[in-house]
Scaffold this motif. Structure first.
Motif, PDB file in Angstrom:
ATOM      1  N   VAL A 281       0.746  -0.980  -0.038  1.00 26.67           N
ATOM      2  CA  VAL A 281      -0.099  -0.077  -0.029  1.00 26.67           C
ATOM      3  C   VAL A 281       0.837   1.176  -0.041  1.00 26.67           C
ATOM      4  N   PHE A 282       0.493   2.133  -0.545  1.00 31.34           N
ATOM      5  CA  PHE A 282       1.265   3.579  -0.530  1.00 31.34           C
ATOM      6  C   PHE A 282       0.244   4.728  -0.825  1.00 31.34           C
ATOM      7  N   GLY A 283       0.784   5.811  -0.707  1.00 31.51           N
ATOM      8  CA  GLY A 283      -0.111   7.177  -0.837  1.00 31.51           C
ATOM      9  C   GLY A 283       0.701   8.226  -0.445  1.00 31.51           C
ATOM     10  N   VAL A 304       5.046  -0.792   2.635  1.00 28.30           N
ATOM     11  CA  VAL A 304       4.510   0.468   2.795  1.00 28.30           C
ATOM     12  C   VAL A 304       5.145   1.329   2.184  1.00 28.30           C
ATOM     13  N   VAL A 305       4.765   2.486   1.522  1.00 25.75           N
ATOM     14  CA  VAL A 305       5.371   3.555   1.097  1.00 25.75           C
ATOM     15  C   VAL A 305       4.621   4.775   1.543  1.00 25.75           C
ATOM     16  N   ASN A 306       5.056   5.853   2.328  1.00 24.26           N
ATOM     17  CA  ASN A 306       4.369   6.932   2.613  1.00 24.26           C
ATOM     18  C   ASN A 306       5.222   8.068   2.030  1.00 24.26           C
ATOM     19  N   ILE A 307       4.331   8.901   1.210  1.00 23.72           N
ATOM     20  CA  ILE A 307       5.059   9.848   0.494  1.00 23.72           C
ATOM     21  C   ILE A 307       4.401  11.224   1.190  1.00 23.72           C
ATOM     22  N   ASP A 308       5.430  11.810   1.854  1.00 28.54           N
ATOM     23  CA  ASP A 308       5.167  13.120   2.380  1.00 28.54           C
ATOM     24  C   ASP A 308       3.960  13.346   3.322  1.00 28.54           C
TER      25      ASP A 308
END
Length: 434
Positions: A281-283, A304-308
């Motif tokens: 999941v990422f966003g 998981v990728v967390n963008i800012d």
């Protein structure tokens, strides 16, 4: 190119007006042939793909056609009594036409022609859109007692055998499901099925399969803007963030469950390509915060990728001290954090980012990357499609980083991270700063 065409058009119209004033003629063959030539040249530029034709050029092209057609009629018509020359009329007609030219070019100036980010994978990418209705939830933003629906779009390998990891994306506070299309396309070209969710009433706008359009809820927008301005107390801010997270994670949870059910049945070409045992999941922004929150709730998320985004779900509110504090539970899922300057400078100063701090031992295994010079929207596709709109949304602050470098490098990092975490391919050791 857009600015050049605007300037050239205004210069030619100014020259026509000056010529009319000097010669005291309101009608001349030079004026007629100039406008006809302008239309022909524009069409040649479009056919030669010097001007990349998009619907945004429609108003300007229509204006040039009308002016050219009018002048062709004037050339063919025999004038027995030339119109009387009036200097004032020539001036105001030029000013009115100049304003019209600017207005018709506004769509192109807002959304100028651009190149698409590089796609490096071996697979051609197909897309598909779906709308899911959640029979277990009533829409809280209306009083119609309707079930909540969620729209989404898939990007997936079009002609490929086998199954591929599923990646679920959530957009930012006022975003849309296509906010990071270049990222989705790059991932799909390398063998991923990517689904991006529109969160109705949180997204700027969303369109369902039946054509129903839902725009952002004004109350939610006001809440978010007030939260950014520090209007609320610490306790009120905490309650708002948890409310936002619940809506987002409920949407993502519902979508993932529905996709996994469909994938087991392999009903169509999208679902049959999904490997249900490998999920990421990422966003971006609030979507990144929701991705962190969802990964705490489900045991089938592998990366998981967390963008800012701040870790809203990792905060607790201490009523005694009236402070936000970070939870003490270790986070064990592979995590990549990608930060712009806007967030990086807040990690050690803002209480809403207290859980994000590099010193937080609960996230000691996380990868943290900082794009120096990037603004919050630099980590989306918006600056590519509309630099002006991106700057306006960032309160006029321009990013000090090449927009293609930012998004293409981020796409590469996310791809390598998911390859490492979900496919066990290669090593992942990103630089701290890009």
């Amino acid at each position: 190119m857009e600015i050049l065409i605007l300037v050239v058009t205004l210069v030619f119209e100014l020259a026509i007006a000056v010529y009319s004033i000097v010669t005291k003629q309101s009608r001349s063959k030079i004026k007629s042939w100039t406008r006809i030539t302008m239309f022909i040249v524009f069409m040649m530029l479009s056919l030669g793909k010097v001007v990349v034709w998009e619907y945004t050029w429609g108003l300007f092209a229509g204006l040039l056609f009308i002016l050219a057609f009018k002048e062709m009629v004037a050339l063919l018509r025999k004038q027995t009594h030339p119109p009387r020359y009036k200097a004032f009329s020539t001036v105001w007609k030029f000013l009115l036409l100049a304003l019209t030219v600017v207005i018709t070019l506004v769509p192109v100036l807002l959304f100028p022609q651009h190149r698409l980010p590089q796609v490096t994978g071996p697979y051609a990418v197909a897309t598909a859109t779906y709308s899911y209705k959640d029979k277990n939830r009533i829409e809280e933003f209306t009083d119609l007692d309707d079930n909540r629906f969620v729209n989404m779009e898939f990007w997936y390998p079009e002609q490929a055998d086998g199954t591929y990891p599923l990646l679920v994306f959530s957009h930012g506070a006022f975003g849309i499901k296509t906010s990071n299309t270049s990222t989705f396309t790059e991932l799909a070209s390398h063998g991923y099925v990517v689904v991006s969710i529109d969160h109705p009433y949180h997204s700027f706008y969303t369109v369902s399969e039946d054509g129903k359009v839902v725009t952002i809820n004004s109350e939610y927008m006001q809440e978010f803007n007030n939260a950014n301005k520090g209007v609320y107390s610490v306790g009120e801010f905490f309650e708002l963030t948890q409310k936002w997270m619940k809506l987002r994670t409920d949407d993502m949870d519902f979508v993932m469950d529905t996709i996994l059910e469909q994938a087991e049945q392999k009903k169509d070409s999208v679902y049959e390509r999904i490997d249900t045992q490998k999920i990421g999941v990422f966003g971006h922004s609030m979507g990144g915060a929701a991705s962190i929150a969802l990964s705490r709730e489900r045991d089938d998320i592998d990366a998981v990728v967390n963008i800012d985004a701040p870790f809203f779900s990792e905060l607790v509110y201490d009523k005694v001290t009236n402070e936000l504090k970070a939870k003490s539970e270790a986070y064990t899922i592979p995590l990549l954090n990608v930060y712009s300057d806007d967030v990086w400078i807040q990690l050690n100063s803002s209480s809403s980012y207290i859980a994000n701090r590099i010193s937080n031992k609960n996230f000691k295994g996380a990868y943290n990357v900082h794009f120096k010079g990037a603004k919050h929207l630099s980590l989306t596709d918006l600056p590519l499609f509309s630099p002006i709109l991106a700057n306006l949304l960032q309160e006029g602050q321009e990013a000090d980083i090449d927009k293609y470098y930012a998004i293409e490098t981020q796409n590469e990092l996310i791809l390598r991270f998911f390859d490492y975490a979900l496919k066990n391919q290669g090593q992942f050791a990103p630089k701290a700063t890009y």
